[in-house]
Structures are given as structure tokens and as C-alpha cells.
Design a protein around this motif. Structure first.
Motif, PDB file in Angstrom:
ATOM      1  N   PHE A 227      44.612  65.193  63.672  1.00  0.00           N
ATOM      2  CA  PHE A 227      45.747  65.454  62.795  1.00  0.00           C
ATOM      3  C   PHE A 227      45.293  65.990  61.445  1.00  0.00           C
ATOM      4  CE2 PHE A 227      47.763  62.327  65.684  1.00  0.00           C
ATOM      5  CZ  PHE A 227      48.837  63.092  66.071  1.00  0.00           C
ATOM      6  N   LEU A 228      44.200  65.425  60.930  1.00  0.00           N
ATOM      7  CA  LEU A 228      43.670  65.933  59.661  1.00  0.00           C
ATOM      8  C   LEU A 228      43.184  67.373  59.823  1.00  0.00           C
ATOM      9  CD1 LEU A 228      41.678  62.812  58.400  1.00  0.00           C
ATOM     10  CD2 LEU A 228      44.051  63.458  57.966  1.00  0.00           C
ATOM     11  N   ALA A 229      42.641  67.682  60.997  1.00  0.00           N
ATOM     12  CA  ALA A 229      42.201  69.054  61.265  1.00  0.00           C
ATOM     13  C   ALA A 229      43.387  70.009  61.285  1.00  0.00           C
ATOM     14  CB  ALA A 229      41.438  69.115  62.582  1.00  0.00           C
ATOM     15  N   ILE A 230      44.529  69.547  61.798  1.00  0.00           N
ATOM     16  CA  ILE A 230      45.719  70.398  61.811  1.00  0.00           C
ATOM     17  C   ILE A 230      46.168  70.705  60.390  1.00  0.00           C
ATOM     18  CG2 ILE A 230      48.187  70.400  62.343  1.00  0.00           C
ATOM     19  CD1 ILE A 230      47.557  69.054  64.952  1.00  0.00           C
ATOM     20  N   ILE A 231      46.174  69.676  59.515  1.00  0.00           N
ATOM     21  CA  ILE A 231      46.556  69.900  58.117  1.00  0.00           C
ATOM     22  C   ILE A 231      45.628  70.922  57.478  1.00  0.00           C
ATOM     23  CG2 ILE A 231      46.767  68.835  55.850  1.00  0.00           C
ATOM     24  CD1 ILE A 231      47.515  66.253  57.227  1.00  0.00           C
ATOM     25  N   ALA A 232      44.314  70.730  57.683  1.00  0.00           N
ATOM     26  CA  ALA A 232      43.349  71.674  57.108  1.00  0.00           C
ATOM     27  C   ALA A 232      43.562  73.069  57.685  1.00  0.00           C
ATOM     28  CB  ALA A 232      41.927  71.186  57.380  1.00  0.00           C
ATOM     29  N   GLY A 233      43.836  73.151  59.004  1.00  0.00           N
ATOM     30  CA  GLY A 233      44.058  74.445  59.627  1.00  0.00           C
ATOM     31  C   GLY A 233      45.308  75.133  59.125  1.00  0.00           C
ATOM     32  N   VAL A 234      46.385  74.346  58.917  1.00  0.00           N
ATOM     33  CA  VAL A 234      47.629  74.911  58.390  1.00  0.00           C
ATOM     34  C   VAL A 234      47.398  75.503  57.004  1.00  0.00           C
ATOM     35  CG1 VAL A 234      49.902  74.279  57.487  1.00  0.00           C
ATOM     36  CG2 VAL A 234      49.222  73.532  59.766  1.00  0.00           C
ATOM     37  N   LEU A 235      46.705  74.744  56.152  1.00  0.00           N
ATOM     38  CA  LEU A 235      46.454  75.226  54.796  1.00  0.00           C
ATOM     39  C   LEU A 235      45.535  76.443  54.802  1.00  0.00           C
ATOM     40  CD1 LEU A 235      46.046  71.815  52.906  1.00  0.00           C
ATOM     41  CD2 LEU A 235      48.053  73.303  53.011  1.00  0.00           C
ATOM     42  N   TYR A 236      44.517  76.436  55.692  1.00  0.00           N
ATOM     43  CA  TYR A 236      43.612  77.592  55.752  1.00  0.00           C
ATOM     44  C   TYR A 236      44.338  78.838  56.232  1.00  0.00           C
ATOM     45  CZ  TYR A 236      40.029  80.784  57.385  1.00  0.00           C
ATOM     46  OH  TYR A 236      39.281  81.917  57.600  1.00  0.00           O
ATOM     47  N   ALA A 237      45.159  78.685  57.277  1.00  0.00           N
ATOM     48  CA  ALA A 237      45.885  79.845  57.807  1.00  0.00           C
ATOM     49  C   ALA A 237      46.834  80.419  56.769  1.00  0.00           C
ATOM     50  CB  ALA A 237      46.654  79.439  59.061  1.00  0.00           C
ATOM     51  N   MET A 238      47.433  79.530  55.970  1.00  0.00           N
ATOM     52  CA  MET A 238      48.410  79.980  54.984  1.00  0.00           C
ATOM     53  C   MET A 238      47.744  80.693  53.818  1.00  0.00           C
ATOM     54  SD  MET A 238      51.384  77.700  53.171  1.00  0.00           S
ATOM     55  CE  MET A 238      51.822  77.045  54.782  1.00  0.00           C
ATOM     56  N   TYR A 239      46.626  80.125  53.349  1.00  0.00           N
ATOM     57  CA  TYR A 239      45.996  80.679  52.146  1.00  0.00           C
ATOM     58  C   TYR A 239      44.831  81.608  52.449  1.00  0.00           C
ATOM     59  CZ  TYR A 239      48.821  76.991  50.215  1.00  0.00           C
ATOM     60  OH  TYR A 239      49.875  76.182  49.903  1.00  0.00           O
ATOM     61  N   GLY A 240      44.436  81.648  53.721  1.00  0.00           N
ATOM     62  CA  GLY A 240      43.380  82.575  54.091  1.00  0.00           C
ATOM     63  C   GLY A 240      43.907  83.921  54.533  1.00  0.00           C
TER      64      GLY A 240
END
Length: 437
Positions: A227-240
Motif C-alpha cells: 500500500f505504501l508503494a502504491i502511494i509512492a507510485g501515485v505521487l511519482y506518476a503524478m509529479y514525474g
């Protein structure tokens, strides 16, 4: 009639209608229709359906049901219990460690679900009985969870921030970034108070009753890390630059459902149906309010109320911090009676000209507004989180829950003061990642 006087009449009428208990969206539409009919004739009434549906014709709105599904999928599993258990194992030796672990679990679960009531319910079901069993006062046990649950509307991804972005036409990505550091600041203030209050009360004897081996600490992590990986992935996809907020939300929702099925064995079609049903119900409610708020904004603009207020504020010679103090008082009072989404959509058309005219950053103000809404969630007479906690532990009186949450209200007020002194806490990260606005 003078637009300022008309604006005061509209405000009083809106407060009366909303406090009557009818749904927020219906109330906003009723007030809008009444004043448009009286002051602008039938022509404006014929435009109301077009305005309402036009407000919903926004691709960014797709992110709302997606993030709600993401939170509902998490809330339907034991993710909250696993977060609580993991943090308890790691923080059991810290003074006030059980309260601190509950607050940490609230922060992480809030980041995953974006819902304050869901956070209170998920963490409170495990945390409150355990804290009471170990001798923590009822007020501390209940108040800390009620306050920790409020973090769900500040720490991204936050539906409240999405609604603010749509209502004010500001960047949702910037709003998410603006909420990260202030959200962490509030978590630190909450934890600092918990440690201090435990130490000063001499309640150290209730701590450290459990001891966990390193093996026990590490074996719980695999259930939490996805779940923490999903949060990190969501933020990376949005800001990357990989995907838009709506696309990111859709992928995050799908992954959360997949993890709920694979890791937590949510195989039942009926369980998945409940997630989709509840998400649809909440999404429709929010979108209906957004459409009604669009009609309300049109009414204010059509009757020159918004423009007149902005002009009146510009002519005042009052210090801008006095104006901000008045705005905060208004938000606090509104938050005592109305849910955050309703306050944002109702007040944004009026407040944004004031805020921008006084020279305040709209992203900084979004954080200040959200913290005010957090205070409202643990303040009577509405105080949604108070009633959620009372439902979990009905033998704890509401007065005790409220008293236990008051120190955390003080922490939120302190957080607003810190943001006023150091606005870069909200503006630095968005500027660093996305450049100047």
C-alpha cells in the motif's frame, strides 16, 4: 439593491437553508434559484441546468470517484489493523508509544484512504480498546484517534484538495504537494504533544508492557509495504510527468482493488460490490454538490456580489493579516456546522477574490483552509469524527472524547500560526517540483 447588502442577505439565507437539515446540494440550488428568479428573472433560471451539467463537464472530476474507490478498497480490508500492528511493534518502547503509533497509523491510513471518518473507524477499532486496556485515560485514547483521523483531508491524495482545485481552478498537483509538509508538521505536533502529555502525567508505567523481537517487527512489513508503494507510485506518476491526476487515480484505484483481492483475500463478489456501491454513492453526493456550487457561483457573479466584495476589500485599509484572521474565524464557524466539501464549494467564490486581493498565495490558503476544516471535524455540534469514535466506543461520553481532542485542536491552531510565519512550508515543495505558479 446594493450588491454588498444583497450579498449579506444571500449569506444569511444560505446559512438558514443549510442549517435546516436539507441536503447541501439541494440547499445551494434552492438559494440560487430563489435569488436568480427574484433579481434576474426567468431567463437565468433557464440557464441553471446548463450551468450545473457544464460544471461537471471537467476531466479532472474523474479523479474523485477513482480516489474514493482507492480509499474504499483499503478501508474494506485489514490494512488499518496491519498498519496499527506494525507501528505498535516498532514504537512500543517510545514514551507514549501506543498513542504515537496510533497517530502514525492514522497518518498513513489517511494518505491511502483520503477519508477522515474511514481513518477514525479503521484505526479506532483496534487502537482505542488497546490503549484503554493498557491504562491510558479514555480521553487520550479517544481524542488522539479523533484528531489523527482529520489528517485524511490534508495528506495527499485528498479528495478535499481535489474539490478545492476544481472550485478555484488551481492545480491539483500543486495542491497535493502543498499539503505534504504541513501534513507531516501536524503529525509531528500531534506526536510531540502525546509524548509530552504521557511523560508529564507520570503515566509511564502503562508503557512497554509488550516486547517484540526484530523478527516480529519485520514479519508484519510485507502486508503494509504494497500500500505504501502504491502511494509512492501515485505521487511519482503524478509529479514525474507520467500521467495526469485522473489517470493516476484510476491506476491507483485498480491496484488497491487488486491488492485487496490478492493479499487480503477479498474474493467475494458481494464484498467488491459493496466497495463499488459505497464509492458510487459518495462520488455522486460530492459531484452533485460540485454542480450545485457551480450554479451558486454563477448566481453570486450574475448579481455582482463577488465583484462587489472584491472591490470592497480592495478599498479597505485594514492589515491583510486582520483580513486573514476574519477569514479564519468564518471558516472555523462554518466548519463547525458543515462538511469540508460544502464549505469549500460554498465559500470559494467569495473568499478567493479576498485572498488574492490581500496578496495571499492560493495554495498556502488551501492548506490553512483545510486545517480549519480539520478542526471542524472534531468540534461540536457536527464534529463527524467525534460521533464516529462514539460509535466505536459508546461507553466513552462525547464530552470525554471532545476534551481529549482539545489539545490537538490547539496543535492545529499552532500549525496555522507556524504556516503564517513560514508560508514556505506550503509553497516551497510545489515550487521546487513544478516551478513557479
Amino acid at each position: 439593491m446594493d450588491p454588498l447588502v444583497l450579498g449579506l442577505i444571500v449569506a444569511l439565507a444560505t446559512v438558514f437553508v443549510l442549517f435546516s437539515g436539507i441536503p447541501v446540494a439541494v440547499g445551494l440550488l434552492t438559494v440560487s434559484a430563489l435569488f436568480l428568479l427574484v433579481f434576474d428573472g426567468m431567463r437565468s433560471l433557464s440557464l441553471m441546468p446548463e450551468i450545473l451539467f457544464g460544471k461537471l463537464n471537467d476531466f479532472a472530476l474523474l479523479s474523485i470517484p477513482m480516489f474514493i474507490i482507492m480509499g474504499a478498497a483499503i478501508s474494506s480490508t485489514r490494512a488499518g489493523a496491519d498498519l496499527y500492528e506494525a507501528l505498535e511493534r516498532w514504537l512500543t518502547r517510545v514514551p507514549g508509544g501506543l498513542v504515537v503509533s496510533n497517530l502514525g497509523a492514522c497518518a498513513l491510513f489517511a494518505a491511502m484512504s483520503g477519508s477522515s471518518p474511514a481513518t477514525c473507524a479503521a484505526i479506532g477499532k483496534m487502537g482505542i480498546p488497546e490503549m484503554r486496556r493498557r491504562g491510558y485515560p479514555d480521553g487520550v485514547a479517544a481524542g488522539s484517534i479523533a484528531a489523527g483521523g482529520t489528517l485524511g483531508i490534508l495528506i495527499p491524495p485528498s479528495v478535499t484538495m481535489i474539490v478545492y482545485g476544481i472550485a478555484t481552478e488551481t492545480s491539483i498537483g500543486r495542491l497535493f504537494l502543498a499539503g505534504i509538509l504541513p501534513g507531516l508538521m501536524l503529525v509531528m505536533l500531534f506526536m510531540a504533544w502525546s509524548i509530552y502529555s504521557t511523560w508529564s502525567s507520570g503515566n509511564m508505567a502503562v508503557l512497554g508492557q509488550r516486547s517484540y523481537s526484530w523478527q516480529a517487527r519485520f514479519e508484519i512489513l510485507p502486508r503494509v509495504l504494497p500500500f505504501l508503494a502504491i502511494i509512492a507510485g501515485v505521487l511519482y506518476a503524478m509529479y514525474g510527468g507520467v500521467a495526469t491526476p485522473s489517470e493516476t487515480a484510476a491506476v491507483g484505484a485498480l491496484l488497491c482493488v487488486v491488492i485487496a483481492v490478492v493479499i487480503y483475500r477479498m474474493w467475494s463478489i458481494s464484498a467488491i460490490w459493496v466497495v463499488l456501491r459505497d464509492s458510487t454513492r459518495e462520488s455522486v453526493m460530492i459531484l452533485f454538490i460540485i454542480g450545485a456550487a457551480g450554479v451558486f457561483s454563477y448566481m453570486l457573479s450574475s448579481l455582482f456580489i463577488t465583484q462587489s466584495i472584491a472591490g470592497w476589500i480592495a478599498e479597505l485599509e485594514a492589515n491583510r493579516w486582520v483580513i486573514m484572521l476574519c477569514v479564519n474565524v468564518f471558516l472555523l464557524i462554518a466548519g463547525f456546522f458543515l462538511p469540508p466539501v460544502a464549505v469549500i464549494l460554498m465559500a470559494a467564490p467569495i473568499l478567493m477574490p479576498i485572498i488574492q486581493g490581500a496578496g495571499f498565495d492560493p495554495y498556502w490558503f488551501a492548506v490553512v483552509l483545510t486545517i480549519n476544516m480539520e478542526i471542524g471535524l472534531i468540534s461540536p455540534p457536527v464534529g463527524l469524527n467525534l460521533y464516529v469514535i462514539n460509535g466505536i466506543a459508546p461507553d466513552i461520553p462525547l464530552g470525554t472524547i471532545l476534551k481529549g481532542s482539545l489539545p490537538y485542536v490547539a496543535c492545529m491552531v499552532l500549525g496555522i500560526l507556524i504556516l503564517a510565519l513560514f508560508p514556505g512550508l506550503a509553497t516551497w515543495l510545489p515550487t521546487l517540483v513544478m516551478g513557479a505558479a
